[in-house]
Design an enzyme around this catalytic site. Structure first.
Site, PDB file in Angstrom:
ATOM      1  CD  GLU A  81     -35.340  61.099  -0.747  1.00 39.92           C
ATOM      2  OE1 GLU A  81     -35.567  61.180   0.464  1.00 39.92           O
ATOM      3  OE2 GLU A  81     -34.606  60.238  -1.239  1.00 39.92           O
TER       4      GLU A  81
ATOM      5  CB  CYS B 236     -28.298  64.301  -7.859  1.00 40.61           C
ATOM      6  SG  CYS B 236     -28.851  62.636  -8.277  1.00 40.61           S
TER       7      CYS B 236
ATOM      8  CB  CYS C  75     -37.264  53.382 -10.446  1.00 40.38           C
ATOM      9  SG  CYS C  75     -36.310  52.982 -11.931  1.00 40.38           S
TER      10      CYS C  75
ATOM     11  CB  CYS D  76     -31.488  47.965 -10.276  1.00 40.47           C
ATOM     12  SG  CYS D  76     -31.592  48.465 -12.010  1.00 40.47           S
TER      13      CYS D  76
ATOM     14  CB  CYS E 246     -31.376  50.702  -7.002  1.00 46.60           C
ATOM     15  SG  CYS E 246     -31.843  52.436  -7.054  1.00 46.60           S
TER      16      CYS E 246
ATOM     17  N   GLY F 115     -35.674  57.217 -10.544  1.00 41.80           N
ATOM     18  CA  GLY F 115     -36.310  56.966 -11.837  1.00 41.80           C
ATOM     19  C   GLY F 115     -35.331  56.702 -12.962  1.00 41.80           C
ATOM     20  CD  GLU F 116     -33.435  54.617 -17.451  1.00 40.24           C
ATOM     21  OE1 GLU F 116     -32.618  54.257 -16.588  1.00 40.24           O
ATOM     22  OE2 GLU F 116     -33.098  55.228 -18.481  1.00 40.24           O
TER      23      GLU F 116
ATOM     24  CB  SER G 175     -27.385  58.347 -15.192  1.00 41.02           C
ATOM     25  OG  SER G 175     -26.975  57.032 -14.907  1.00 41.02           O
TER      26      SER G 175
ATOM     27  CB  SER H   3     -26.349  52.147 -14.469  1.00 39.53           C
ATOM     28  OG  SER H   3     -26.526  53.445 -13.939  1.00 39.53           O
ATOM     29  CG  LEU H   4     -21.032  48.201 -17.604  1.00 40.85           C
ATOM     30  CD1 LEU H   4     -21.816  48.091 -18.898  1.00 40.85           C
ATOM     31  CD2 LEU H   4     -19.543  48.474 -17.914  1.00 40.85           C
TER      32      LEU H   4
ATOM     33  CG  ASN I 140     -23.700  54.428  -1.131  1.00 42.75           C
ATOM     34  OD1 ASN I 140     -22.723  54.643  -0.421  1.00 42.75           O
ATOM     35  ND2 ASN I 140     -23.847  54.959  -2.332  1.00 42.75           N
TER      36      ASN I 140
ATOM     37  CB  CYS J 250     -25.308  56.277  -5.790  1.00 45.08           C
ATOM     38  SG  CYS J 250     -24.310  57.532  -6.552  1.00 45.08           S
TER      39      CYS J 250
HETATM   40  N1  SAH Z   1     -32.000  54.852 -13.646  1.00 41.12           N
HETATM   41  C1  SAH Z   1     -30.827  55.592 -14.033  1.00 41.12           C
HETATM   42  C2  SAH Z   1     -30.635  56.842 -13.208  1.00 41.12           C
HETATM   43  C3  SAH Z   1     -30.305  56.581 -11.748  1.00 41.12           C
HETATM   44  S1  SAH Z   1     -28.627  56.872 -11.512  1.00 41.12           S
HETATM   45  C4  SAH Z   1     -29.621  54.675 -13.964  1.00 41.12           C
HETATM   46  O1  SAH Z   1     -29.756  53.568 -13.462  1.00 41.12           O
HETATM   47  O2  SAH Z   1     -28.558  55.034 -14.466  1.00 41.12           O
HETATM   48  C5  SAH Z   1     -28.329  56.236  -9.945  1.00 41.12           C
HETATM   49  C6  SAH Z   1     -27.016  55.473  -9.910  1.00 41.12           C
HETATM   50  O3  SAH Z   1     -26.805  54.927  -8.599  1.00 41.12           O
HETATM   51  C7  SAH Z   1     -27.043  54.294 -10.855  1.00 41.12           C
HETATM   52  O4  SAH Z   1     -25.804  54.116 -11.456  1.00 41.12           O
HETATM   53  C8  SAH Z   1     -27.332  53.154  -9.897  1.00 41.12           C
HETATM   54  O5  SAH Z   1     -26.963  51.925 -10.409  1.00 41.12           O
HETATM   55  C9  SAH Z   1     -26.521  53.560  -8.699  1.00 41.12           C
HETATM   56  N2  SAH Z   1     -26.947  52.864  -7.489  1.00 41.12           N
HETATM   57  C10 SAH Z   1     -28.154  52.350  -7.233  1.00 41.12           C
HETATM   58  N3  SAH Z   1     -28.198  51.798  -6.023  1.00 41.12           N
HETATM   59  C11 SAH Z   1     -26.976  51.953  -5.484  1.00 41.12           C
HETATM   60  C12 SAH Z   1     -26.414  51.624  -4.229  1.00 41.12           C
HETATM   61  N4  SAH Z   1     -27.143  51.010  -3.286  1.00 41.12           N
HETATM   62  N5  SAH Z   1     -25.124  51.932  -4.011  1.00 41.12           N
HETATM   63  C13 SAH Z   1     -24.396  52.591  -4.958  1.00 41.12           C
HETATM   64  N6  SAH Z   1     -24.892  52.957  -6.156  1.00 41.12           N
HETATM   65  C14 SAH Z   1     -26.171  52.642  -6.426  1.00 41.12           C
END
Ligand code: SAH
Length: 343
Positions: free
Chosen positions: A93, A106, A113, A117, A120, A162-163, A194, A216-217, A293, A336
């Protein structure tokens, strides 16, 4: 018949070399790049400054597009999400996000992935494969055809499925085409990659392409981050932040964009908020708060507005630059962490 060569997986330089070796004049590569990337033309017959023999060869030997649009959804807020299919049937997507002063795309870098996490949707799909450079670049070519009122894409964020740093070579080659003056000619600071914090690859990325970095912290302590981001057990916060501090020596300083998905009852406490500014001390930082989300695979949800507001005020009060990211396209599962496709 051998598989046709994916033209968009080649840098302009590598096309030039290939052509030179075959007795074709190298500047033909620049002309083809201009058609494909600057002008958005993928039919060799329309490449009128190429001779007929070369057009014929391109048609027979090369594949000029890597993805097909399977489905397009439009959100009430103007966000557009597309499902794109690769030659092997893999689906990904991409999301187009219009704002007043910019149009952001995006893009995805992997099918699924491996980072798993806990909150996600893509993480729940598991990992299928890396995307090729052509498949990354083709997201731009396909999605700009769906831009509202023909607006040009002004920003690209590698924040889809993906990462990116686990597919570093293909990502770097794609970025080189995005910023190449004879290809998409985008300014490097309009491209953001990211990562969830793949420490050994961060410097490698920035040494090759001068893009913005987002990290992504999601937590200010290892106990909370371990729970949300399994990779934290390999690269804990101290190691990650030490690496980011060290970037000073290898990059022109630009802020690191920290993403922090706020999850009710998990990482939204005043304790986490109070620790953040100190944790990021010494790193030019911008913090993006993203209220979780919701999606069907996860039990988590966003905090209440009051809790979000409290969190925001604590970090801002300690001098951290912070923004609250409004969710885009939640009604079409484009926000996201909502990108996931099942066959
Ligand atoms: N793998 C990379 C690139 C993906 S970025 C990374 O983790 O940075 C996608 C962003 O959306 C990341 O910051 C991720 O943590 C965030 N994200 C994932 N699931 C989410 C959710 N359910 N609600 C809000 N943000 C989310």
């Amino acid at each position: 018949m051998p598989d046709p060569l994916q033209i968009k997986s080649h840098s302009i330089e590598s096309l030039r070399e290939r052509f030179a070796a075959e007795g074709v004049r190298p500047f033909r590569a620049d002309q083809i790049a201009s058609w494909l990337y600057a002008r958005g033309v993928e039919d060799p017959d329309a490449m009128t400054d190429l001779d007929l023999a070369l057009r014929e060869r391109i048609r027979n030997e090369w594949s000029l597009s890597a993805l097909e649009v399977e489905r397009v959804d439009h959100s009430v807020d103007g966000t557009t999400k597309a499902a794109l299919v690769a030659a092997d049937g893999a689906r990904i997507e991409s999301v187009l996000i219009p704002e007043e002063d910019r149009l952001t795309l995006c893009v995805s870098t992997q099918v699924g992935c491996a980072m798993a996490c806990d909150f996600c949707a893509t993480g729940f799909m598991g990992f299928q494969r890396n995307l090729t450079t052509a498949e990354i670049v083709d997201q731009v070519c396909r999605m700009r055809e769906h831009a509202p009122e023909g607006r040009p894409i002004s920003n690209i964020v590698f924040m889809g499925m993906g990462e990116p740093l686990l597919n570093l070579d293909a990502v770097v080659e794609a970025i080189r085409l995005l910023i190449h003056p004879k290809a998409f000619a985008m300014a490097p600071r309009r491209v953001t990659v990211s990562t969830v914090g793949l420490v050994p690859k961060i410097g490698e990325l920035l040494a090759q392409v001068p893009v913005n970095l987002a990290v992504s912290l999601h937590a200010a302590t290892d106990d909370v981050r371990d729970r949300l981001v399994p990779l934290n057990r390999r690269f804990p916060l101290a190691v990650l932040l030490e690496t980011l501090r060290g970037l000073e020596t290898v990059t022109v300083r630009r802020p690191v964009f920290f993403e922090y998905t706020l999850i009710a009852g998990v990482n939204d406490t005043p304790e986490q908020a109070e620790r953040l500014p100190g944790l990021l001390h010494g790193i030019p930082s911008k913090l993006n708060l993203i209220p979780m989300n919701a999606h069907p695979d996860s039990p988590y949800g966003p905090p209440s507005d009051e809790v979000i507001d409290r969190f925001l005020r604590i970090v801002a009060g300690k001098g951290l630059r912070v923004t609250l990211r409004r969710s885009r396209g939640p009604d079409i599962q484009a926000a996201c962490g909502q990108l996931a496709l099942r066959a």
